[in-house]
Design a protein around this motif. Structure first.
Motif, PDB file in Angstrom:
ATOM      1  N   VAL A   4       0.782  -1.136   0.021  1.00 45.52           N
ATOM      2  CA  VAL A   4       0.080   0.090  -0.072  1.00 45.52           C
ATOM      3  C   VAL A   4       0.833   1.143  -0.067  1.00 45.52           C
ATOM      4  O   VAL A   4       1.715   1.453   0.813  1.00 45.52           O
ATOM      5  CB  VAL A   4      -0.798   0.185   1.343  1.00 45.52           C
ATOM      6  CG1 VAL A   4      -1.639   1.391   1.379  1.00 45.52           C
ATOM      7  CG2 VAL A   4      -1.634  -1.462   1.377  1.00 45.52           C
ATOM      8  N   ASN A   5       0.761   2.169  -0.940  1.00 46.08           N
ATOM      9  CA  ASN A   5       1.427   3.606  -0.996  1.00 46.08           C
ATOM     10  C   ASN A   5       0.233   4.486  -0.914  1.00 46.08           C
ATOM     11  O   ASN A   5      -0.693   4.462  -1.260  1.00 46.08           O
ATOM     12  CB  ASN A   5       1.927   3.483  -2.596  1.00 46.08           C
ATOM     13  CG  ASN A   5       2.805   2.350  -2.886  1.00 46.08           C
ATOM     14  OD1 ASN A   5       4.144   2.408  -2.363  1.00 46.08           O
ATOM     15  ND2 ASN A   5       2.619   1.501  -3.672  1.00 46.08           N
ATOM     16  N   LEU A   6       0.948   5.397   0.125  1.00 43.06           N
ATOM     17  CA  LEU A   6       0.221   6.707   0.479  1.00 43.06           C
ATOM     18  C   LEU A   6       0.814   7.780  -0.082  1.00 43.06           C
ATOM     19  O   LEU A   6       2.093   7.774   0.210  1.00 43.06           O
ATOM     20  CB  LEU A   6      -0.360   6.600   1.873  1.00 43.06           C
ATOM     21  CG  LEU A   6      -1.182   5.493   2.329  1.00 43.06           C
ATOM     22  CD1 LEU A   6      -1.395   5.631   3.778  1.00 43.06           C
ATOM     23  CD2 LEU A   6      -2.418   5.393   1.656  1.00 43.06           C
ATOM     24  N   LEU A   7       0.229   8.907  -0.469  1.00 39.66           N
ATOM     25  CA  LEU A   7       0.683  10.102  -0.519  1.00 39.66           C
ATOM     26  C   LEU A   7      -0.175  11.197   0.370  1.00 39.66           C
ATOM     27  O   LEU A   7      -1.256  11.145  -0.083  1.00 39.66           O
ATOM     28  CB  LEU A   7       0.635  10.669  -1.991  1.00 39.66           C
ATOM     29  CG  LEU A   7       1.487   9.942  -2.927  1.00 39.66           C
ATOM     30  CD1 LEU A   7       1.333  10.341  -4.305  1.00 39.66           C
ATOM     31  CD2 LEU A   7       3.193   9.992  -2.621  1.00 39.66           C
ATOM     32  N   VAL A   8       0.254  11.571   1.214  1.00 37.46           N
ATOM     33  CA  VAL A   8      -0.544  12.373   2.370  1.00 37.46           C
ATOM     34  C   VAL A   8      -0.112  14.024   2.179  1.00 37.46           C
ATOM     35  O   VAL A   8       1.079  14.346   2.275  1.00 37.46           O
ATOM     36  CB  VAL A   8      -0.281  11.927   3.827  1.00 37.46           C
ATOM     37  CG1 VAL A   8      -0.929  12.820   4.509  1.00 37.46           C
ATOM     38  CG2 VAL A   8      -0.314  10.413   3.754  1.00 37.46           C
ATOM     39  N   PHE A   9      -1.012  14.575   1.565  1.00 39.22           N
ATOM     40  CA  PHE A   9      -0.807  16.036   1.309  1.00 39.22           C
ATOM     41  C   PHE A   9      -1.230  16.782   2.764  1.00 39.22           C
ATOM     42  O   PHE A   9      -2.354  16.678   2.994  1.00 39.22           O
ATOM     43  CB  PHE A   9      -1.660  16.476   0.104  1.00 39.22           C
ATOM     44  CG  PHE A   9      -1.310  15.780  -1.122  1.00 39.22           C
ATOM     45  CD1 PHE A   9      -0.361  16.240  -1.760  1.00 39.22           C
ATOM     46  CD2 PHE A   9      -1.992  14.675  -1.572  1.00 39.22           C
ATOM     47  CE1 PHE A   9       0.198  15.784  -2.819  1.00 39.22           C
ATOM     48  CE2 PHE A   9      -1.387  13.848  -2.492  1.00 39.22           C
ATOM     49  CZ  PHE A   9      -0.644  14.372  -3.482  1.00 39.22           C
ATOM     50  N   ILE A  10      -0.284  17.658   3.183  1.00 35.77           N
ATOM     51  CA  ILE A  10      -0.487  18.374   4.409  1.00 35.77           C
ATOM     52  C   ILE A  10      -0.251  19.949   4.061  1.00 35.77           C
ATOM     53  O   ILE A  10       0.720  20.169   3.593  1.00 35.77           O
ATOM     54  CB  ILE A  10       0.616  17.832   5.346  1.00 35.77           C
ATOM     55  CG1 ILE A  10       0.407  16.436   5.837  1.00 35.77           C
ATOM     56  CG2 ILE A  10       0.627  18.900   6.761  1.00 35.77           C
ATOM     57  CD1 ILE A  10       1.475  15.617   6.127  1.00 35.77           C
ATOM     58  N   GLU A  41       8.429   9.177   4.565  1.00 38.62           N
ATOM     59  CA  GLU A  41       9.252  10.316   4.434  1.00 38.62           C
ATOM     60  C   GLU A  41       8.461  11.505   4.363  1.00 38.62           C
ATOM     61  O   GLU A  41       7.584  11.538   3.234  1.00 38.62           O
ATOM     62  CB  GLU A  41      10.078   9.901   3.173  1.00 38.62           C
ATOM     63  CG  GLU A  41      10.990  10.847   2.748  1.00 38.62           C
ATOM     64  CD  GLU A  41      11.699  10.658   1.492  1.00 38.62           C
ATOM     65  OE1 GLU A  41      12.907  11.323   1.351  1.00 38.62           O
ATOM     66  OE2 GLU A  41      11.587   9.530   0.958  1.00 38.62           O
ATOM     67  N   LEU A  42       8.940  12.771   4.840  1.00 35.86           N
ATOM     68  CA  LEU A  42       8.379  13.879   4.681  1.00 35.86           C
ATOM     69  C   LEU A  42       8.848  14.837   3.527  1.00 35.86           C
ATOM     70  O   LEU A  42      10.197  14.940   3.764  1.00 35.86           O
ATOM     71  CB  LEU A  42       8.161  14.538   6.117  1.00 35.86           C
ATOM     72  CG  LEU A  42       7.350  15.887   6.081  1.00 35.86           C
ATOM     73  CD1 LEU A  42       5.938  15.882   5.960  1.00 35.86           C
ATOM     74  CD2 LEU A  42       7.826  16.640   7.407  1.00 35.86           C
ATOM     75  N   LEU A  43       8.009  15.209   2.652  1.00 36.12           N
ATOM     76  CA  LEU A  43       8.808  16.135   1.733  1.00 36.12           C
ATOM     77  C   LEU A  43       8.231  17.433   1.698  1.00 36.12           C
ATOM     78  O   LEU A  43       7.002  17.612   1.996  1.00 36.12           O
ATOM     79  CB  LEU A  43       8.584  15.431   0.523  1.00 36.12           C
ATOM     80  CG  LEU A  43       9.090  14.077  -0.134  1.00 36.12           C
ATOM     81  CD1 LEU A  43       8.771  13.525  -1.408  1.00 36.12           C
ATOM     82  CD2 LEU A  43      10.507  13.924   0.140  1.00 36.12           C
ATOM     83  N   SER A  44       8.961  18.516   1.649  1.00 33.41           N
ATOM     84  CA  SER A  44       8.379  19.837   1.496  1.00 33.41           C
ATOM     85  C   SER A  44       8.397  20.278   0.134  1.00 33.41           C
ATOM     86  O   SER A  44       8.914  19.898  -0.824  1.00 33.41           O
ATOM     87  CB  SER A  44       9.760  20.827   2.132  1.00 33.41           C
ATOM     88  OG  SER A  44       9.345  21.971   2.150  1.00 33.41           O
ATOM     89  N   ILE A  53       4.352  16.796   1.575  1.00 39.81           N
ATOM     90  CA  ILE A  53       3.818  15.583   1.175  1.00 39.81           C
ATOM     91  C   ILE A  53       4.505  14.462   2.007  1.00 39.81           C
ATOM     92  O   ILE A  53       5.562  14.283   2.113  1.00 39.81           O
ATOM     93  CB  ILE A  53       4.135  15.256  -0.190  1.00 39.81           C
ATOM     94  CG1 ILE A  53       3.350  16.597  -1.012  1.00 39.81           C
ATOM     95  CG2 ILE A  53       3.583  13.915  -0.792  1.00 39.81           C
ATOM     96  CD1 ILE A  53       3.828  16.314  -2.644  1.00 39.81           C
ATOM     97  N   LEU A  54       3.606  13.527   2.687  1.00 45.40           N
ATOM     98  CA  LEU A  54       4.106  12.580   3.385  1.00 45.40           C
ATOM     99  C   LEU A  54       4.122  11.323   2.595  1.00 45.40           C
ATOM    100  O   LEU A  54       2.997  10.922   1.988  1.00 45.40           O
ATOM    101  CB  LEU A  54       3.575  12.329   4.708  1.00 45.40           C
ATOM    102  CG  LEU A  54       3.747  11.284   5.801  1.00 45.40           C
ATOM    103  CD1 LEU A  54       5.397  11.422   6.062  1.00 45.40           C
ATOM    104  CD2 LEU A  54       3.089  11.078   6.761  1.00 45.40           C
ATOM    105  N   VAL A  55       5.376  10.617   2.306  1.00 50.37           N
ATOM    106  CA  VAL A  55       4.918   9.342   1.389  1.00 50.37           C
ATOM    107  C   VAL A  55       5.317   8.205   2.358  1.00 50.37           C
ATOM    108  O   VAL A  55       6.193   8.092   3.134  1.00 50.37           O
ATOM    109  CB  VAL A  55       6.195   9.225   0.476  1.00 50.37           C
ATOM    110  CG1 VAL A  55       6.148   8.030  -0.408  1.00 50.37           C
ATOM    111  CG2 VAL A  55       6.349  10.636  -0.299  1.00 50.37           C
ATOM    112  N   GLY A  86      -5.905  22.208   8.184  1.00 49.22           N
ATOM    113  CA  GLY A  86      -7.009  21.391   7.906  1.00 49.22           C
ATOM    114  C   GLY A  86      -6.617  20.054   7.910  1.00 49.22           C
ATOM    115  O   GLY A  86      -5.373  19.734   8.055  1.00 49.22           O
ATOM    116  N   PRO A  87      -7.587  19.006   7.765  1.00 44.05           N
ATOM    117  CA  PRO A  87      -7.031  17.666   7.677  1.00 44.05           C
ATOM    118  C   PRO A  87      -6.334  17.507   6.611  1.00 44.05           C
ATOM    119  O   PRO A  87      -6.445  18.034   5.475  1.00 44.05           O
ATOM    120  CB  PRO A  87      -8.758  17.044   7.272  1.00 44.05           C
ATOM    121  CG  PRO A  87      -9.648  17.943   8.031  1.00 44.05           C
ATOM    122  CD  PRO A  87      -8.927  19.258   7.618  1.00 44.05           C
ATOM    123  N   ALA A  88      -5.363  16.457   6.745  1.00 43.46           N
ATOM    124  CA  ALA A  88      -4.512  16.023   5.507  1.00 43.46           C
ATOM    125  C   ALA A  88      -5.645  15.282   4.462  1.00 43.46           C
ATOM    126  O   ALA A  88      -6.439  14.676   4.925  1.00 43.46           O
ATOM    127  CB  ALA A  88      -3.335  15.270   6.050  1.00 43.46           C
TER     128      ALA A  88
END
Length: 97
Positions: A4-10, A41-44, A53-55, A86-88
């Protein structure tokens, strides 16, 4: 089992960038030690200092579910509204074969 791959936009509130980075730094070793965690991994965002973006990559949905229910993630989710705008937004992704 399928990975499972997630991209979490924060997005954080203005002036709260360092709080997001510090929260990630505290969580990272614990999350990477979880069974089934393959990447965390957190990317700016290079164009907006308030966006990240949290990968995440998990070996299975069961591993991700256990992560989501862990005490450290429940605590992190309770704390994040203090610095997030707001929510991710979570997107699932797959390798494009």
């Amino acid at each position: 089992m399928e990975e499972v791959n997630l991209l979490v936009f924060i997005e954080v509130k203005p002036g709260k960038r360092n709080e997001q980075i510090e929260a990630y730094r505290k969580l990272k070793p614990t999350v990477l030690a979880e069974q089934g965690c393959l990447r965390y991994e957190l990317l700016s965002d290079d164009t907006d200092e308030n966006k990240f973006i949290l990968v995440e990559k998990w070996e299975s949905q069961a591993a991700l579910d256990a992560h989501d229910e862990s005490a450290h993630m429940v605590a992190a989710d309770a704390h994040s509204p203090t610095f997030r705008a707001g929510p991710a937004v979570v997107k699932r992704a797959s390798a494009a074969n």
